[in-house]
Structure formats: C-alpha cells, structure tokens
Design an enzyme around this catalytic site. Structure first.
Site, PDB file in Angstrom:
ATOM      1  N   ASP A   1      -1.794 -18.238   3.200  1.00 55.85           N
ATOM      2  CA  ASP A   1      -2.828 -19.769   2.799  1.00 55.85           C
ATOM      3  C   ASP A   1      -3.294 -20.691   4.220  1.00 55.85           C
ATOM      4  O   ASP A   1      -4.173 -20.851   3.554  1.00 55.85           O
ATOM      5  CB  ASP A   1      -1.878 -20.372   1.830  1.00 55.85           C
ATOM      6  CG  ASP A   1      -0.686 -20.798   1.876  1.00 55.85           C
ATOM      7  OD1 ASP A   1       0.013 -20.189   2.985  1.00 55.85           O
ATOM      8  OD2 ASP A   1      -0.189 -21.838   0.775  1.00 55.85           O
TER       9      ASP A   1
ATOM     10  N   TYR B   1       0.781  -1.147  -0.134  1.00 54.23           N
ATOM     11  CA  TYR B   1       0.062  -0.097   0.231  1.00 54.23           C
ATOM     12  C   TYR B   1       0.757   1.118   0.051  1.00 54.23           C
ATOM     13  O   TYR B   1       0.291   2.383  -0.222  1.00 54.23           O
ATOM     14  CB  TYR B   1      -0.966   0.295   0.850  1.00 54.23           C
ATOM     15  CG  TYR B   1      -1.817  -1.146   1.096  1.00 54.23           C
ATOM     16  CD1 TYR B   1      -1.764  -2.404   1.395  1.00 54.23           C
ATOM     17  CD2 TYR B   1      -3.170  -0.532   0.571  1.00 54.23           C
ATOM     18  CE1 TYR B   1      -3.201  -3.186   1.403  1.00 54.23           C
ATOM     19  CE2 TYR B   1      -4.410  -0.962   0.620  1.00 54.23           C
ATOM     20  CZ  TYR B   1      -3.729  -2.059   0.998  1.00 54.23           C
ATOM     21  OH  TYR B   1      -5.825  -3.450   0.167  1.00 54.23           O
TER      22      TYR B   1
ATOM     23  N   ASP C   1     -12.131  -9.778   4.183  1.00 49.32           N
ATOM     24  CA  ASP C   1     -13.414 -10.210   3.811  1.00 49.32           C
ATOM     25  C   ASP C   1     -13.662 -11.203   3.385  1.00 49.32           C
ATOM     26  O   ASP C   1     -14.736 -11.548   3.809  1.00 49.32           O
ATOM     27  CB  ASP C   1     -12.684 -10.009   1.799  1.00 49.32           C
ATOM     28  CG  ASP C   1     -13.079  -8.256   1.688  1.00 49.32           C
ATOM     29  OD1 ASP C   1     -12.759  -7.223   2.403  1.00 49.32           O
ATOM     30  OD2 ASP C   1     -13.651  -7.982   0.446  1.00 49.32           O
TER      31      ASP C   1
ATOM     32  N   LYS D   1       3.924 -14.639   5.499  1.00 47.85           N
ATOM     33  CA  LYS D   1       4.456 -16.374   4.603  1.00 47.85           C
ATOM     34  C   LYS D   1       5.681 -15.781   4.765  1.00 47.85           C
ATOM     35  O   LYS D   1       6.536 -14.960   3.491  1.00 47.85           O
ATOM     36  CB  LYS D   1       3.848 -15.619   3.114  1.00 47.85           C
ATOM     37  CG  LYS D   1       4.289 -16.645   1.623  1.00 47.85           C
ATOM     38  CD  LYS D   1       2.763 -17.801   2.234  1.00 47.85           C
ATOM     39  CE  LYS D   1       3.218 -18.865   0.935  1.00 47.85           C
ATOM     40  NZ  LYS D   1       2.124 -19.774   1.144  1.00 47.85           N
TER      41      LYS D   1
ATOM     42  N   ASP E   1      -5.740  -7.103   4.717  1.00 43.75           N
ATOM     43  CA  ASP E   1      -6.921  -6.814   3.149  1.00 43.75           C
ATOM     44  C   ASP E   1      -8.088  -8.084   2.683  1.00 43.75           C
ATOM     45  O   ASP E   1      -8.796  -7.886   2.897  1.00 43.75           O
ATOM     46  CB  ASP E   1      -6.627  -6.096   1.915  1.00 43.75           C
ATOM     47  CG  ASP E   1      -7.207  -5.602   1.042  1.00 43.75           C
ATOM     48  OD1 ASP E   1      -8.917  -5.134   1.600  1.00 43.75           O
ATOM     49  OD2 ASP E   1      -7.798  -5.738   0.144  1.00 43.75           O
TER      50      ASP E   1
HETATM   51  C1  IPM Z   1     -10.773  -1.596   2.868  1.00 38.80           C
HETATM   52  C2  IPM Z   1     -10.640  -1.501   1.277  1.00 38.80           C
HETATM   53  C3  IPM Z   1      -9.805  -0.672   1.629  1.00 38.80           C
HETATM   54  C4  IPM Z   1      -8.038  -1.382   1.028  1.00 38.80           C
HETATM   55  C5  IPM Z   1      -9.710  -0.113  -0.471  1.00 38.80           C
HETATM   56  C6  IPM Z   1     -10.733   0.284  -0.704  1.00 38.80           C
HETATM   57  C7  IPM Z   1      -8.582   0.768  -1.150  1.00 38.80           C
HETATM   58  O1  IPM Z   1     -10.400  -3.183   0.783  1.00 38.80           O
HETATM   59  O2  IPM Z   1     -10.435  -0.931   3.692  1.00 38.80           O
HETATM   60  O3  IPM Z   1     -10.073  -3.235   3.204  1.00 38.80           O
HETATM   61  O4  IPM Z   1      -7.618  -1.777   0.368  1.00 38.80           O
HETATM   62  O5  IPM Z   1      -7.549  -1.023   2.006  1.00 38.80           O
HETATM   63 MN    MN Z   2     -10.421  -4.921   1.677  1.00 34.93          MN
END
Ligand code: IPM
Ligand code: MN
Length: 374
Positions: free
Chosen positions: A237, A152, A265, A204, A261
């Site tokens: 993984d 990032y 999710d 990793k 990140d």
């Molecule tokens: C999150 C989002 C952001 C990230 C994006 C929107 C830049 O996916 O907050 O997890 O990748 O950090």
């Molecule tokens: Mn995200």
C-alpha cells in the site's frame, strides 16, 4: 566469405544465434500490433545478420468461437520448439471474461514455467505521464513479478454454491522454490542493470504473516549473496503512494504475483499507458521458452483501423531480443535488443501522443518510423 542472413526452417538452424519465433496475434487489434513488432524484429535481425523464422499461431477468441478450442493438444509441445513467443492480445467481446485469460495466457505461463513477469517501467522521451513535474529521468524502474503462484494458482472452491449459505475459498500458494528463484533472479537483474543497485521487496508482511513471511525470510537470505545490492522493503500500500509521489526512488522491485499484477497497472499508466507498456513472461532456465506481450488489451473497436499504437509490441520485441540473448549467452542478440530500444527512444519524440487515433501517425507508420530509426 561472410554468410548472408539466412531464413531458417527448423530443420536447418545454421547458428545458435538464429531465432525461431512463434507469433500469437490473438484477438482484436492484437495481430495489427504484432505485425509491427515482427516488422521491427525482421529489420533488427537483418542488421545483425541473425537468421529468423516466424510462424503464426491461430489462437484466441475467434478460434474458440469457431472450434471450441482454446489451447489444443500439441500446441504447447510445438511452442516448446521455439525460442520465444510474441503475443498480441487476447480478449473477445463474445467470450465471457476469464475463459481465454485462464485457458490461454495463464495456461501458457504455467505450462512453460514462465516464472518471471518482467515489467520495465520507463517513460520514453516525448511521452506524456499523468505525474506533474516528472520526466524520463524520474520514471525508470523495473518490476519483477513472480508469475506462477499466489492467488493465480487456482486453488479454491465453493461449498453450498448458489444457496444463502454459500462459502467460497481462493487460496494463495507460496513455495520456497517459487519465491527463491524469483528473488534470486531479481538480485541478478539489479546487479546487471547497475543503476542505483537497490532491490525493493514489495509485500504485506504485517498482515500476510505466513506467505509473505516466507518471502521476507527468503529475501533476507538471498540478499547475503549480493552485498553490492541494497536490499529494501515496502508494504504494497505504501509502495502505491511512493510510486506516484517519488517514482525516482525505485530501481528494481520484486513482488508476488497478485500484488505485481496491480502495481504494474499503476506503473504502466505512469509510463504513458497501454500504448507503450510491455511485459515479458520469462523462463530464464537454459532453453526456457518465454513470451513477450504489449500490456494493452485487444481493443476490438479499433480493429482494422490502423490507429492503435504498436510501440508496446515493439518494446516487447526489444525485450525478446535482449532476454533471448541472455538465455543463449549471445551478445549480438542482446545488442539487437539495445538497438531496438534506442530506435524506440528516437521515435517517441516524433509522435504527438501515444493514444490510439491521436498519434499523428497510423499503426503501420509508427512501425516504419522505428525501422528507419534502426
Ligand atoms: C496481466 C493481465 C493478466 C494477469 C490477466 C489478463 C489474466 O492482467 O498480464 O497483468 O492478471 O496476469
Ligand atoms: Mn494485469
């Protein structure tokens, strides 16, 4: 005589406990969910006699299309004068991907040095998980994601762009300071959470033999300061497999920005998805300004329809109160955060689902239900 809760105006902060909160509703359904978040925040503050001032900031895709500005000069400095920021969502169908994400969300994370991304992964009662046979007791862990470094950092470039010989680089940056402050915060958090007291480093090390070696060595060193916390390690993984098969194994995970990140999710869907998952971008240093957000996007097609689930934004408010309380060393704020969380837990069983349009209630009604549970 007891003083009644008083609205502060920035020039007359009456107590260290009072809150000045910046609200960035943002795009699409963002403002609808922050409205419900603010509704609950007001009710929680009133109950605990916490003074509250909020100010709306017009930022996001619409402003960008109107004026060309994403984060105008002076706004970051103004935000530094607030205790915390509540963010709705950014993302506009007429703005190319990446512009608002980097220009607004990542810029704020970096400018305010919000080096912790805190993602509680808690399956609320009555909420559906795609994992068969797992319930609220099985899905209850926290991911602490480093929030300022790694891929990032935006280090890289092109060579011979647009030609057949094109080269692109994108470099992951890891610093001792960056990983140590995140790892130390995660150990503290695990100790305070006081559940299984296990902190799992997810990385990793078998492939990223430089950057993740730094993380590994730092983790081992800091672990020595926390003999009451069990240090643990998973490759990223393998973590993805375990998280689906045995989510109950996890207590607290600490991980790098990019992996964090991705796994959050995965974790977010295990806890019921975008309608419920919330995150905090935290600068835990004294006076640090943190930003709390629902994980869902701006969902433009639902804008103004009163169908989107505001529970993630309300969860963000619970975190805002608790973490601002921790930053200020104020137990009443932490207690207000706990109360909002209890009100959420009392409300989710009454809802049909967490999906937009199928909750059995409208956006505003869900906010009202949480307020009445408070
Ligand atoms: C999150 C989002 C952001 C990230 C994006 C929107 C830049 O996916 O907050 O997890 O990748 O950090
Ligand atoms: Mn995200």
């Amino acid at each position: 005589m007891a003083t009644s809760p008083k609205l502060i105006d920035g020039t007359s902060i009456v107590s260290n406990r009072d809150l000045k909160i910046a609200v960035i509703g943002g795009d699409g359904t963002g403002p609808e969910v922050t409205d419900e978040g603010v509704k609950v925040l007001k009710a929680a503050c009133q109950r605990e006699k916490i003074g509250l001032q909020t100010k709306d900031f017009d930022l996001g895709g619409d402003r960008y299309l109107r004026t060309g500005e994403i984060l105008p000069d002076g706004i970051v400095d103004e935000l530094r004068g607030y205790h915390a920021i509540l963010l709705g969502a950014i993302g506009h169908p007429d703005v190319a991907p990446g512009i608002l994400e980097r220009g607004l969300l990542l810029s704020l994370r970096f400018a305010l040095d919000q080096y912790i991304n805190l993602r509680p992964v808690k399956l609320y009662p009555g909420v559906e998980t795609p994992l068969a046979g797992k319930g609220p007791n099985d899905i209850d862990f926290v991911v602490v994601r480093e929030n300022t470094e790694d891929l990032y950092a935006g280090i890289g470039g092109f060579l011979k762009k647009g030609t057949p010989d094109e080269v692109a680089t994108q470099t992951a940056i890891y610093t001792r300071k960056g990983c140590e402050r995140c790892i130390r915060w995660a150990f503290e958090y695990t100790r305070k959470r006081n559940k299984r007291k296990r902190l799992t480093l997810v990385a990793k090390t078998n492939v990223l033999t430089f950057g993740h070696d730094l993380w590994w060595r730092t983790f081992q060193e800091v672990a020595k300061e926390y003999p009451d916390v069990q240090p643990d390690y998973n490759h990223v993984d393998a973590c993805c497999m375990w998280m689906v098969k045995n989510p109950e194994y996890y207590d607290v995970i600490v991980t790098t920005n990019m992996f964090g990140d991705i796994i959050t999710d995965l974790a977010g869907i295990l806890q019921g998805g975008m309608g419920v998952a919330a995150g905090g971008n935290i600068n835990p240093d004294p006076g640090g300004v943190s930003m709390y957000e629902p994980m869902g996007g701006s969902a433009p097609k639902y804008t103004g329809k009163n169908v989107i689930n505001p529970m993630a934004a309300i969860g963000a408010v619970a975190m805002l109160l608790s973490e601002t309380g921790n930053n200020k060393g104020d137990k009443t704020l932490v207690q207000a955060g706990d109360r909002v969380m209890k009100a959420i837990l009392a409300t989710t069983p009454k809802m049909k689902t967490q999906a937009a349009g199928r909750m059995g209630y409208g956006t505003r009604e869900v906010g009202d239900l949480v307020v009445s549970a408070l």
